[in-house]
Design an enzyme around this catalytic site. Structure first.
Site, PDB file in Angstrom:
ATOM      1  N   TYR A  30      33.815   5.047 -23.615  1.00 34.10           N
ATOM      2  CA  TYR A  30      33.697   3.983 -22.617  1.00 34.10           C
ATOM      3  C   TYR A  30      34.633   2.865 -23.047  1.00 34.10           C
ATOM      4  CZ  TYR A  30      29.631   6.933 -22.308  1.00 34.10           C
ATOM      5  OH  TYR A  30      28.819   8.038 -22.239  1.00 34.10           O
ATOM      6  N   ASP A  79      19.679  17.769 -16.964  1.00 33.42           N
ATOM      7  CA  ASP A  79      20.350  16.493 -17.268  1.00 33.42           C
ATOM      8  C   ASP A  79      21.826  16.792 -17.498  1.00 33.42           C
ATOM      9  OD1 ASP A  79      21.035  13.972 -18.125  1.00 33.42           O
ATOM     10  OD2 ASP A  79      19.865  14.025 -19.974  1.00 33.42           O
ATOM     11  N   ASP A  90      25.891  11.325 -13.637  1.00 37.02           N
ATOM     12  CA  ASP A  90      24.867  11.814 -14.563  1.00 37.02           C
ATOM     13  C   ASP A  90      23.629  12.023 -13.723  1.00 37.02           C
ATOM     14  OD1 ASP A  90      22.862  12.201 -16.442  1.00 37.02           O
ATOM     15  OD2 ASP A  90      23.541  10.597 -17.779  1.00 37.02           O
ATOM     16  N   ARG A 129      31.828  10.757 -19.729  1.00 40.03           N
ATOM     17  CA  ARG A 129      30.786  11.470 -20.479  1.00 40.03           C
ATOM     18  C   ARG A 129      30.753  12.901 -19.941  1.00 40.03           C
ATOM     19  NH1 ARG A 129      27.132   8.099 -20.049  1.00 40.03           N
ATOM     20  NH2 ARG A 129      25.796   8.802 -18.337  1.00 40.03           N
ATOM     21  N   HIS A 160      23.735   2.533 -18.199  1.00 40.34           N
ATOM     22  CA  HIS A 160      22.578   2.791 -17.336  1.00 40.34           C
ATOM     23  C   HIS A 160      22.845   2.383 -15.886  1.00 40.34           C
ATOM     24  CE1 HIS A 160      19.654   2.886 -20.992  1.00 40.34           C
ATOM     25  NE2 HIS A 160      20.322   3.999 -20.841  1.00 40.34           N
ATOM     26  N   HIS A 214      26.408   5.650 -28.080  1.00 39.53           N
ATOM     27  CA  HIS A 214      25.108   6.323 -27.977  1.00 39.53           C
ATOM     28  C   HIS A 214      25.122   7.606 -28.793  1.00 39.53           C
ATOM     29  CE1 HIS A 214      26.689   9.260 -25.040  1.00 39.53           C
ATOM     30  NE2 HIS A 214      27.237   8.253 -24.379  1.00 39.53           N
ATOM     31  N   GLU A 267      26.024  15.474 -25.231  1.00 40.25           N
ATOM     32  CA  GLU A 267      26.604  14.542 -24.263  1.00 40.25           C
ATOM     33  C   GLU A 267      27.476  13.449 -24.875  1.00 40.25           C
ATOM     34  OE1 GLU A 267      23.745  11.783 -22.496  1.00 40.25           O
ATOM     35  OE2 GLU A 267      22.125  12.968 -23.352  1.00 40.25           O
ATOM     36  N   ASP A 324       0.815  -1.219   0.000  1.00 39.14           N
ATOM     37  CA  ASP A 324       0.000   0.000   0.000  1.00 39.14           C
ATOM     38  C   ASP A 324       0.850   1.272   0.000  1.00 39.14           C
ATOM     39  OD1 ASP A 324       0.984  -0.247   2.520  1.00 39.14           O
ATOM     40  OD2 ASP A 324      -0.905   0.146   3.554  1.00 39.14           O
ATOM     41  N   HIS A 366      19.600  14.535 -26.978  1.00 42.29           N
ATOM     42  CA  HIS A 366      18.152  14.283 -27.079  1.00 42.29           C
ATOM     43  C   HIS A 366      17.443  15.564 -26.671  1.00 42.29           C
ATOM     44  CE1 HIS A 366      18.232  13.920 -22.654  1.00 42.29           C
ATOM     45  NE2 HIS A 366      19.303  13.172 -22.815  1.00 42.29           N
TER      46      HIS A 366
HETATM   47  N1  GLY Z   1      20.386  10.984 -18.019  1.00 39.75           N
HETATM   48  C1  GLY Z   1      19.807  10.399 -19.150  1.00 39.75           C
HETATM   49  C2  GLY Z   1      20.499  10.781 -20.375  1.00 39.75           C
HETATM   50  O1  GLY Z   1      21.542  11.377 -20.320  1.00 39.75           O
HETATM   51  O2  GLY Z   1      20.004  10.569 -21.442  1.00 39.75           O
HETATM   52 MN    MN Z   2      20.925  13.066 -21.481  1.00 40.39          MN
HETATM   53 MN    MN Z   3      22.227  12.384 -18.548  1.00 42.04          MN
END
Ligand code: GLY
Ligand code: MN
Ligand code: MN
Length: 470
Positions: free
Chosen positions: A421, A280, A269, A438, A252, A363, A417, A45, A367
């Site tokens: 790595y 971010d 991050d 990063r 992640h 990556h 970003e 709950d 974004h």
């Molecule tokens: N913190 C999520 C990203 O950098 O996309």
């Molecule tokens: Mn980001």
């Molecule tokens: Mn980030």
């Protein structure tokens, strides 16, 4: 949060102006239904901290659960919200209630959410199109079906059922993609708070190690959260990554309990959410405040690639331009530092075309950022979506469909970003093994370039060292 207008930078008229802009896109006989987010149970709950729906908040500024907006093409807004209930309010806190809502929020009418099913068919009657966000709220399509069914059962008595269902995400995503002055102000403040939190975490790490204390990732995580809340942010915008040493190579990774060791790097991050808007930021720093030679060499490379991306970010450029600029600098640097060898991978152009850099940089460079950390908004240019080209991906062999990337406009907000790595692998110089770096900043696109709103925390290696000595 129980504020009726929970954004210190936006006023009732700002939300009303957004509703009017949306209404103008629905067609004179259109109607839009916008639910807020459901409450979520965490275990038994105990529920998760409530977070409103971003579309709903964008149009209302209202943060209570169990609320709906109905906006008609002629600009009338009806709110459904929780009725006042003195007994429940003793347990759960203040509710605005439908009586106070029109004055507090500027909506035209408000009713108890208990009346939603009874009133909705009437609100849909005589409309030609019903708009709602597709594939975002579990069970919403079924509820809309139910209301349309109830309306259809009255056609004998003269009711008129909308013939079209349309995805409200289309117009709302486009509106949200370009941030207005109030949104930019909130995001600047969110980024400023987060930058301060990063500084504190860096300084704590160096101080504890200098004092001979054992540092763990959670110590730094606690420092971030403390600063977020101390400055009035409601929460972290996403699960903070605090990754010591090799953990930085796990994209992640979440802040955990690993030791933060003297001589290793720490990647953080983390960004706060302020009044519904995310920040971010990523910084990578030496735990003890002093980069080693190999750490600095890789750090300087990532920073140079970020600078190239920043230089490529301005109104009129494509969303992919910063990524391409980053990849070019990283690819050259990987060759120069011997992480990729020319006789195996060829020239820098080959590294880019064959995606050989992908071993170390897997990556994208950014974004959209806004109310959601990975914010809504099309990444392809709407006016050019017909221009599809196909190519074979050099690594997977998959056929990729490319559409022209989004043209950046003033007021769009994105992250920049880049990272590297380095997992241990044959042919990779050992001095770079297990280093993950990063550097992430938040940028508001302007006509001539971009405004980096997260630079309250430095990125320059010397400046980071100086800060950590202090
Ligand atoms: N913190 C999520 C990203 O950098 O996309
Ligand atoms: Mn980001
Ligand atoms: Mn980030």
């Amino acid at each position: 949060m129980n504020n009726s207008l929970a954004n210190s930078f936006a006023s009732q008229s700002d939300f009303a102006a957004r509703r009017a802009r949306l209404a103008a896109q629905l067609g004179p006989k259109g109607v839009a239904i916008v639910p807020t987010a459901p409450e979520q149970m965490r275990n038994r709950d105990a529920d998760f901290l409530y977070r409103h729906d971003s579309y709903f908040f964008y149009l209302s500024g209202f943060t209570e659960p169990q609320a709906w907006l109905v906006i008609t093409g002629d600009g009338q807004t009806t709110l459904f919200c929780q009725a006042r209930d003195p007994e429940r309010e003793i347990w759960d806190g203040y509710r605005l209630g439908p009586q106070a809502a029109p004055a507090a929020l500027g909506v035209d009418a408000a009713y108890s959410v208990a009346e939603l099913d009874a009133r909705m068919p009437g609100l849909l009657d005589g409309r030609d199109a019903v708009w709602f966000p597709f594939a975002t709220h579990k069970g919403l399509e079924t509820r809309v079906d139910h209301w349309l069914g109830a309306l259809r059962s009255r056609v004998r008595y003269g009711a008129l059922c909308p013939e079209q269902q349309r995805d409200l995400c289309g117009p709302l995503d486009e509106m949200r993609l370009v941030k207005d002055a109030q949104e930019q102000a909130t995001m600047r403040r969110a980024a400023q708070i987060s930058a301060g939190a990063h500084i504190r975490a860096m300084q704590l790490s160096a101080r504890m190690l200098r004092d001979g204390q054992a540092v763990r990732e959670y110590h730094l995580d606690a420092e971030l959260l403390h600063e977020f809340r101390r400055q009035g942010s409601q929460c972290a915008a996403y699960g903070s990554i605090v990754a010591a040493g090799a953990n930085a190579c796990v994209l992640h990774y979440r802040a955990d309990a690993a030791p933060v060791r003297d001589g290793e790097l720490v990647l953080i991050d983390a960004g706060c959410e302020l009044d519904g808007y995310a920040s971010d930021i990523t910084r990578t720093f030496p735990a003890n405040g002093k980069f080693t030679g190999p750490q600095r060499a890789l750090y300087e490379l990532v920073l140079a690639s970020q600078q190239a991306a920043v230089a490529a970010t301005r109104a009129g450029a494509r969303f992919t331009d910063p990524h391409e600029a980053t990849v070019r600098v990283l690819s050259q640097g990987l060759l120069d530092l011997g992480l990729l060898t020319k006789n195996k991978v060829g020239t820098v152009q080959d590294v880019i075309e064959q995606r050989a850099y992908f071993q170390f940089y897997m990556h994208r460079t950014g974004h959209w950022l806004g109310m959601d950390v990975h914010d809504c908004g099309a990444y392809t240019e709407p006016s050019e979506i017909g221009q599809v080209s196909e190519r074979k991906d050099p690594l997977s062999g998959d056929i990729i469909r490319d559409r022209p990337s989004r043209i950046l406009r003033s007021g769009m907000v994105l992250t920049i970003e880049p990272g590297l790595y380095v997992r241990p692998a044959e042919g990779v110089p050992e001095q770079f093994h297990n280093i993950g770096i990063r550097i992430e900043d938040d940028a508001i696109v302007t006509d001539t370039g971009c405004e980096l709103i997260s630079r309250g925390v430095p990125v320059d290696a010397d400046e980071i060292e100086a800060l950590m000595r202090g």
